[in-house]
Design a protein around this motif. Sequence first.
Motif, mmCIF file in Angstrom:
data_model
loop_
_atom_site.group_PDB
_atom_site.id
_atom_site.type_symbol
_atom_site.label_atom_id
_atom_site.label_comp_id
_atom_site.label_asym_id
_atom_site.label_seq_id
_atom_site.Cartn_x
_atom_site.Cartn_y
_atom_site.Cartn_z
ATOM 1 N N THR A 230 -5.701 5.062 3.512
ATOM 2 C CA THR A 230 -5.305 4.077 2.512
ATOM 3 C C THR A 230 -6.532 3.574 1.788
ATOM 4 O O THR A 230 -7.468 3.066 2.409
ATOM 5 C CB THR A 230 -4.568 2.898 3.164
ATOM 6 O OG1 THR A 230 -3.454 3.392 3.915
ATOM 7 C CG2 THR A 230 -4.071 1.918 2.114
ATOM 8 N N SER A 231 -6.527 3.711 0.473
ATOM 9 C CA SER A 231 -7.660 3.263 -0.331
ATOM 10 C C SER A 231 -7.247 3.211 -1.797
ATOM 11 O O SER A 231 -6.406 4.001 -2.252
ATOM 12 C CB SER A 231 -8.847 4.217 -0.164
ATOM 13 O OG SER A 231 -9.894 3.862 -1.042
ATOM 14 N N SER B 102 -2.443 9.299 6.353
ATOM 15 C CA SER B 102 -2.357 7.830 6.408
ATOM 16 C C SER B 102 -3.617 7.136 5.917
ATOM 17 O O SER B 102 -3.806 5.938 6.171
ATOM 18 C CB SER B 102 -2.025 7.344 7.830
ATOM 19 O OG SER B 102 -0.792 7.881 8.259
ATOM 20 N N ASN C 110 -7.695 6.359 -3.867
ATOM 21 C CA ASN C 110 -6.686 7.416 -3.869
ATOM 22 C C ASN C 110 -5.867 7.445 -5.155
ATOM 23 O O ASN C 110 -5.145 8.411 -5.385
ATOM 24 C CB ASN C 110 -5.742 7.243 -2.678
ATOM 25 C CG ASN C 110 -6.405 7.525 -1.351
ATOM 26 O OD1 ASN C 110 -7.464 8.151 -1.302
ATOM 27 N ND2 ASN C 110 -5.792 7.072 -0.266
ATOM 28 N N GLN D 163 -0.922 3.630 -2.302
ATOM 29 C CA GLN D 163 -2.331 3.910 -2.012
ATOM 30 C C GLN D 163 -2.516 4.642 -0.685
ATOM 31 O O GLN D 163 -3.622 5.087 -0.391
ATOM 32 C CB GLN D 163 -3.125 2.600 -1.966
ATOM 33 C CG GLN D 163 -3.115 1.827 -3.267
ATOM 34 C CD GLN D 163 -3.879 0.516 -3.151
ATOM 35 O OE1 GLN D 163 -4.615 0.296 -2.191
ATOM 36 N NE2 GLN D 163 -3.699 -0.359 -4.126
ATOM 37 N N MET D 164 -1.452 4.810 0.098
ATOM 38 C CA MET D 164 -1.554 5.448 1.407
ATOM 39 C C MET D 164 -1.133 6.910 1.324
ATOM 40 O O MET D 164 -0.126 7.250 0.698
ATOM 41 C CB MET D 164 -0.687 4.718 2.427
ATOM 42 C CG MET D 164 -0.878 5.206 3.854
ATOM 43 S SD MET D 164 0.182 4.345 5.040
ATOM 44 C CE MET D 164 1.759 5.088 4.657
ATOM 45 N N CYS D 165 -1.886 7.762 1.969
ATOM 46 C CA CYS D 165 -1.569 9.185 2.000
ATOM 47 C C CYS D 165 -0.470 9.433 3.031
ATOM 48 O O CYS D 165 -0.607 9.056 4.197
ATOM 49 C CB CYS D 165 -2.813 10.004 2.350
ATOM 50 S SG CYS D 165 -2.502 11.772 2.496
ATOM 51 N N TYR E 221 0.811 -1.228 0.000
ATOM 52 C CA TYR E 221 0.000 0.000 0.000
ATOM 53 C C TYR E 221 0.843 1.277 0.000
ATOM 54 O O TYR E 221 0.352 2.327 0.407
ATOM 55 C CB TYR E 221 -0.953 0.027 1.202
ATOM 56 C CG TYR E 221 -1.777 -1.222 1.356
ATOM 57 C CD1 TYR E 221 -2.693 -1.598 0.378
ATOM 58 C CD2 TYR E 221 -1.614 -2.051 2.471
ATOM 59 C CE1 TYR E 221 -3.446 -2.758 0.505
ATOM 60 C CE2 TYR E 221 -2.357 -3.212 2.610
ATOM 61 C CZ TYR E 221 -3.277 -3.557 1.610
ATOM 62 O OH TYR E 221 -4.005 -4.712 1.739
ATOM 63 N N THR E 222 2.096 1.202 -0.473
ATOM 64 C CA THR E 222 2.896 2.431 -0.505
ATOM 65 C C THR E 222 2.360 3.436 -1.512
ATOM 66 O O THR E 222 2.538 4.648 -1.329
ATOM 67 C CB THR E 222 4.358 2.105 -0.857
ATOM 68 O OG1 THR E 222 4.395 1.322 -2.053
ATOM 69 C CG2 THR E 222 5.023 1.338 0.271
ATOM 70 N N CYS F 211 -5.680 12.048 -2.422
ATOM 71 C CA CYS F 211 -6.246 11.509 -1.189
ATOM 72 C C CYS F 211 -7.718 11.902 -1.084
ATOM 73 O O CYS F 211 -8.076 13.074 -1.220
ATOM 74 C CB CYS F 211 -5.477 12.020 0.015
ATOM 75 S SG CYS F 211 -6.098 11.383 1.588
ATOM 76 N N ASN G 11 6.374 7.603 1.147
ATOM 77 C CA ASN G 11 5.927 6.598 2.116
ATOM 78 C C ASN G 11 7.049 5.617 2.455
ATOM 79 O O ASN G 11 7.194 5.191 3.621
ATOM 80 C CB ASN G 11 4.719 5.843 1.562
ATOM 81 C CG ASN G 11 3.444 6.660 1.614
ATOM 82 O OD1 ASN G 11 3.233 7.443 2.547
ATOM 83 N ND2 ASN G 11 2.586 6.497 0.626
#
Length: 316
Positions: free
Chosen positions: A267-268, A265, A271, A259-261, A256-257, A280, A296
């Motif tokens: 994560t989706s 933080s 995004n 997909q994570m803000c 999830y590097t 985000c 990230n």
Amino acid sequence: MVKKVVDAYATLRACIRSGNLGGQKSRRRVKAESKPIMFRREAAQPFDDRCLTWRLDTQTVSIWTTAGRMKDLRFTCSPDQLTTLRAHRQSESDLLLRDGMWFLVATCDVPEPEVFEPADWIGVDRGINNLATTSDLANYQGRRLQRYRRWHARKRAEFQSTRTKSANRRLKRRAREEARHTTHINHRIAKQIVAVAERTGRGIALEELHGIRDRVRPHRHQRATQSSWPFHQLEQHITYKARRAGVPVLLVDARYTSQMCPRCSHTSRANRPNRDTFSCRRCGLAGPADVVAAVNIRDRARRAWVFVTMPLPTAA
């Protein structure tokens, strides 16, 4: 040549004793014991200092052959390679013939400096369209490499349809050319990343991508591209160049590097509206997806390094 044959049979006996070839009646062991060891005509030939003498001041070598000793054979190399030969060359060298040219491969034992304490980290995100993207916004694109490989794939299909000995020889030569080109690109990328890390006193953080080809099932038209993705070679180049410079390298979790803000933080998958951009859904942070992934990776390396260097509690 006698030493090469002796070493080959000693290696075979060691493999049999350790059980690497299976049991006494296994197919691999029976095949290995029943056939004599063969060497290719152009296989590398090892020489020690008694059979091959280096004269670095004049850039010549003297080689003992079956027809007698051949003296004052000139060799060429870069100034950096000549300096390394003078300082770190060991006893054994290999002589090999490749594409009609003779090469001498010398063994050099270069001492590694102590790894310094990093002031911060450089996150490196590896991909197919962008071979490497750092948290410093440096981007190393892979479009030219993809075009080069597609061109080689078309030529490879033409030669494979011919099915002649000449076509097979050209196929092997083109395969070596393609591999050398990819290695050269990875060397350049790794050299630049390590140079920046050494100059700024920072470490290099990479994703842990081992086994990604088993975890990911790409679409049919993407299989050839992913199977030829040289991410592991780039990691190897960065690692060994960093070891020579004393730069620490850390592998972090790759999940999830992209997909994570890095701000909130969140994560989706939402995004990532497309392959190249990140936006985000919670805080509105937007930017290039590969840069966000590299940030990230850098943040995860910061947390992991603090945990690794944290002193263990002592018993009261």
